[in-house]
Design an enzyme around this catalytic site. Structure first.
Site, mmCIF file in Angstrom:
data_model
loop_
_atom_site.group_PDB
_atom_site.id
_atom_site.type_symbol
_atom_site.label_atom_id
_atom_site.label_comp_id
_atom_site.label_asym_id
_atom_site.label_seq_id
_atom_site.Cartn_x
_atom_site.Cartn_y
_atom_site.Cartn_z
ATOM 1 N N ARG A 143 -109.182 35.352 -95.286
ATOM 2 C CA ARG A 143 -109.509 35.227 -96.799
ATOM 3 C C ARG A 143 -110.039 36.604 -97.104
ATOM 4 N NH1 ARG A 143 -110.801 32.226 -102.006
ATOM 5 N NH2 ARG A 143 -109.376 30.778 -100.935
ATOM 6 N N HIS A 194 -101.787 32.336 -101.939
ATOM 7 C CA HIS A 194 -102.708 31.161 -101.169
ATOM 8 C C HIS A 194 -101.821 29.860 -100.727
ATOM 9 C CE1 HIS A 194 -105.940 28.979 -100.242
ATOM 10 N NE2 HIS A 194 -106.461 28.888 -101.343
ATOM 11 N N ARG A 243 -114.717 25.999 -100.058
ATOM 12 C CA ARG A 243 -113.915 24.681 -100.033
ATOM 13 C C ARG A 243 -112.606 25.052 -99.078
ATOM 14 N NH1 ARG A 243 -112.768 21.513 -103.763
ATOM 15 N NH2 ARG A 243 -114.259 22.437 -105.405
ATOM 16 N N THR A 244 -112.146 26.329 -99.179
ATOM 17 C CA THR A 244 -110.966 26.668 -98.341
ATOM 18 C C THR A 244 -111.467 26.753 -96.787
ATOM 19 O OG1 THR A 244 -109.793 27.653 -99.972
ATOM 20 C CG2 THR A 244 -109.080 28.267 -97.814
ATOM 21 N N LYS A 260 -120.159 47.207 -91.686
ATOM 22 C CA LYS A 260 -120.431 48.489 -90.677
ATOM 23 C C LYS A 260 -119.154 49.491 -91.041
ATOM 24 C CE LYS A 260 -123.270 46.352 -87.138
ATOM 25 N NZ LYS A 260 -123.030 45.751 -85.918
#
Lengths: 468, 468, 468
Positions: C120, C148, C70-71, C99
């Site tokens: 995020r 957020h 969604r974000t 890695k």
């Protein structure tokens, strides 16, 4: 009922750094210079900050069978900065391969979507196979331990931006895992080709493989010297001098103590490679770490530190603010170099486009041996794409017959030294070890190669001149 | 407090090939022809090589709950070639579903992002549910074993490009797994609708299911014939002849030996389907393989080989260069067909846009039964979206009351033949087996359907006329 | 050899809602209003349906180390609607982190690709660390349980569109998990800052944490009251009144029965939060569910129901058609709010761009303590980014010295109340508990903080005035 395809336009792939001529590389670098001149970030001259429209209407397809955020994003950025669009398959688990589709089929289908393809694949030689089946240009974004040519272009371009004089006679030290790193192998061949000297600083047990030494000596005119470094913290240092017009005078002796030439005391560039944790389990403490202490030696006074990134400890963060550190600039150049390559492959750049060829590759100087799979010898490299179960039916056993003589796999470029040549006309095999490159080349159309005498005998061939 | 939404514009979804009228399909193909005329690659006339700007400013959202690189990339390519942009959720593991969000909610949210949505989902009927909650057009990109209408459009378009005469009386053989393949079911319905004859070459035990035969017979006017093929390597061949204006004269007899009509000896098209390894564990050797040997029979002299790809062995690579092989062209047509569909759904094409409807679908010829979940009968298909725990609260038990009478799930189109109709006014249930479609249709508003007499009785209903 | 970098332009990051001044938030909302005015869907006034070209030529890079369809899609949509382009790394498993690359390095590299980055990350404070290393603007797309901010902006904007009067004196109830939800914490701080009253309806055992209460009281001038709700189905209701110009008169008493003020009987907004199944294993039945029954109380007659989505049961689907439900509009506003933020950060909007600062953040009102890792005290939050093994070498121990006195981690904003200040000049530590914020601020340049007296003593410090 042979298929009458509308003859495809000649096209051009780049699956190895050696697919590009020196002139093409220079042209590509001029293209990159031109892009930076007009589009660089005023606060970061290595960063492209403006988007053009040269590739407007073109689509780049990124087919990544192995995770690589950095490479994928830099290609996507390059295409977007040129005004083009991108489609991407980033995750092996959600790819067609998960349904059992071959790379060859996927590439044929994707050729109908994108105008240029980038492939990342875990198998050596996968890019070459993809190119054989693609009807649009293919760029190798890394195929197993084989090649990663755009990384090499980026490395070379960084050198050129840092050392504007020229590659020739530049002393470039390569440090760390020189054994399994595909970027290192492509890089040293390219350095040799452009006339730079190579100083080796391998991690313990991680030296350059023999076949790379051999190829540097035989095909890139390198002269090998060895010795303990004056000021390094690494156990042995070897140097390779490019001697274009001289016969090979020194034998190939690695890791032996001899005097280092004075000239080598100035190291222009240290190229550090990643500590690959998957390859190097126990002896982490022995992997060379490049830090401020290491660079105190006066030979590094004006050096430039390069690293293909990501790093995981072999390059100390204390260097990040050191002006000799150019690895973040190097990463930034990845965008402009890829923009230049895409531009010249699509023919939308300022510089003239790369030459196109039927089949997508320029003619090789070596003749090609080409037989259906299972006829005789197969590539000796178990990770070669020809051994992938899904691809086997799409590959043939193809080798370049290289002076030596040796057989070099057309896909992964692994060399095979020991082989038996059987002649389908005489039903005899040649005397192993006595065949010259010239004699094999002459007989090539009727030859089948086998791995051993037994294999040739089992296939019904007998010795050439049995007691004549 | 009912919500006064600003009344949404009528819109149009495509979740099944049957959502499109024959006229709309023809219009879509003319749109595709037009695109190819102006934008095809001069070296590959099936490949779109130029990017237009018809969909400039529009965003296509791809919501893929199941991996499918090919379908996703072809939709993205189609949108980019139209000048639009794309957003994609390609990986189920990183989707909102992983946080427990329902498809219904996701689609409502995504409707605020994209202007048109493509859904791929493992559940049958998921696309229809998504369409019910979307405020923008939804395209079904494959929902479980139910439908994959753009693949079918691509298949039909390939036929039309290969056989310009017309679909009518074309003899199309379908080979392989005819049982569980969603593409085959959509395809045969569409063939019947357009008047082509269907020749069946199922893998052993993988014949067309009864419900598909039944529907072909009852709703698509097909006449079924059976027999052993003249030259095929497959055990049984059945043909379906489309007889639009005749009553059904032959019964439905599959896999029985009778004479094949002469006409069937010319096979215009062989449509091969994938060997699905997840469904077919032991008897791999029995799956029909289409290769040069198979095609030697003279009935295949001018055939065209289609395959939706990916293939995994059922289609020999030796055919790739055969001019009868058109499966790579077929894959290429996926782009132009999807461009045409998107264009006509957004109303940005040359051809007039698809008709819009309140609710997104045209009126059905069958009445709809619609009850809250858990009222009575639910869809018999355990993989139907209505049985997904997350979606249950967003679905109702909805069926089309189809002549038979039978109940066809509005979502997944699975038919239920056995059911008991209970009347909420009389509190009695109808006499099972004696209700006609007409009588049920008339009483429908007051009916609740139950799976069995016991279930109806448990809900408090008694027989209609117990010994009156 | 210090690096002479070309001085980077001042820039601006948004990692916390508090990074934006009230005036900037208002400007951002005006920008959003302007976008909707010209580009909203005529059938859905909260949905942006037209694509502009303000951000043409710019690239947004989405670096998602945690799944969030969604974000990510809303940011990508926002950038595309502005005419820009996007590059995304959506899957942690295919990222460079796999890695072993640090976030700091990844961000430095990605700064060369994109013109603005969205991050995020599962670690608290990750966005701030990323911002320290980025040379382009960074937006926090959610960092662990920390913040957020674009969700909060979206929440506030939804309120403003629904309640055009003003935030001041609005009664906003927050329901559900108030303990661990990052969106709730950012949201209540923002509500307090804009003068709204906060009514608490926590799930049992899921109340607002003490540190949030404390901060609301001490830094956002909140007065706390408690009581049992008149008509709710939730056990306890507490309210927070914003009293900008009054001293704090009530102590912080949560979950106690007192009379609810009359004014609180009107609930303007109910903000519902997700039932986080990973946090709430057994007592699912106790989680408050907002449904029609709950909203029957007259205090909710004109309320608005908000929810950040996804929902998983705490918000009944029966409300979806209720006109008080605005959560889907709220989701839609996510696009326009992010468009406005990106526009003002890139300086391409109608409103004037966000102020730029050296280092990317405005000056704090609190002095900063900044020591190399391992010197003294580290952040007490084990999920703080400073404790990530890969990042440790890129972080320092940095705290704001906040009135109290307490130490607030610059990255994750976790407060530490108990600490010992040691003076590097006197080699003594201050008397714990007697140091005032003023005295510590004055001595700060020579102070090292330790978690305990023992730790300070072990480091060689002795009590300040031992029996002088």
């Amino acid at each position: 009922m042979a298929k009458k395809r509308s003859s495809p336009a000649a096209l051009r792939h780049v699956t190895s750094i050696n697919d590009l001529s020196k002139d093409e590389v220079e042209r590509l670098f001029r293209e990159a210079d031109g892009i930076l001149e007009t589009s660089a970030d005023p606060h970061a001259p290595h960063r492209v900050a403006r988007t053009g429209d040269g590739a407007k209407g073109f689509i780049l397809g990124a087919l990544f069978y192995e995770p690589s955020t950095r490479t994928r994003l830099s290609f996507e950025t390059a295409m977007l900065r040129l005004g083009g669009a991108t489609i991407s398959s980033a995750d092996p688990a959600t790819s067609s391969a998960a349904k059992g589709e071959s790379l060859a089929d996927t590439v044929r289908v994707a050729s109908n979507y994108a105008d240029i393809l980038v492939l990342r694949h875990p198998r050596d030689g996968a890019a070459r196979l993809a190119a054989e089946y693609a009807s649009v240009p293919v760029i190798n974004g890394g195929d197993g331990a084989h090649e990663h040519p755009t990384q090499t272009l980026c490395d070379l371009y960084t050198l050129r931006r840092q050392q504007p004089r020229k590659f020739k006679d530049l002393n470039v030290a390569v440090s760390g895992d020189l054994k399994g790193s595909r970027t290192i192998h492509s890089f040293v061949y390219a350095l040799a080709r452009f006339g730079a000297n190579i100083v080796l600083m391998p991690a313990k047990g991680m030296g350059l493989p023999d076949h790379v030494f051999e190829r540097l000596r035989d095909e890139f005119n390198c002269e090998i010297a060895s010795g303990r470094a004056a000021g390094g913290n690494v156990s042995a240092v070897d140097a390779l001098y490019v001697t274009p017009n001289r016969p090979h005078q020194l034998s190939l002796i690695a890791n032996t103590e001899i005097e280092v030439r004075d000239e080598a005391d100035r190291i222009d560039v240290v190229y550090v490679t990643r500590f690959q944790k998957e390859r190097w389990k126990e002896a982490k403490q022995e992997y060379p770490k490049i830090d401020r202490a290491f660079l105190k030696d006066k030979r590094y006074a004006n050096t430039r530190i390069l690293h293909p990134l990501p790093r995981v400890g072999e390059l100390d963060t204390s260097l990040d603010e050191d002006e000799r550190a150019v690895y973040f600039e190097q990463a930034a150049y990845g965008v402009v170099v890829r923009m230049a390559l895409i531009s010249l492959m699509l023919g939308v750049g300022e510089q003239s486009e790369l030459a196109r060829h039927d089949g997508g590759f320029g003619a090789s100087k070596w003749p090609v041996y080409d037989r259906p799979p299972g006829t005789g010898l197969s590539c000796a490299n178990p990770n070669c794409i020809v051994h992938d179960e899904l691809e086997r039916k799409h590959c043939r056993d193809k080798f370049h017959l290289v002076e030596g003589p040796k057989l070099r796999c057309v896909y992964c470029e692994t060399d095979t030294h020991e082989f038996v040549a059987a002649d389908t006309r005489s039903h005899r095999f040649h005397s192993t070890g006595k065949d010259t490159w010239e004699s094999l080349t002459k007989a090539l159309p009727s030859l089948i190669f086998y791995p051993t005498l037994d294999a040739a005998a089992a296939a019904g061939y007998s010795p050439r001149r049995r007691a004549v």
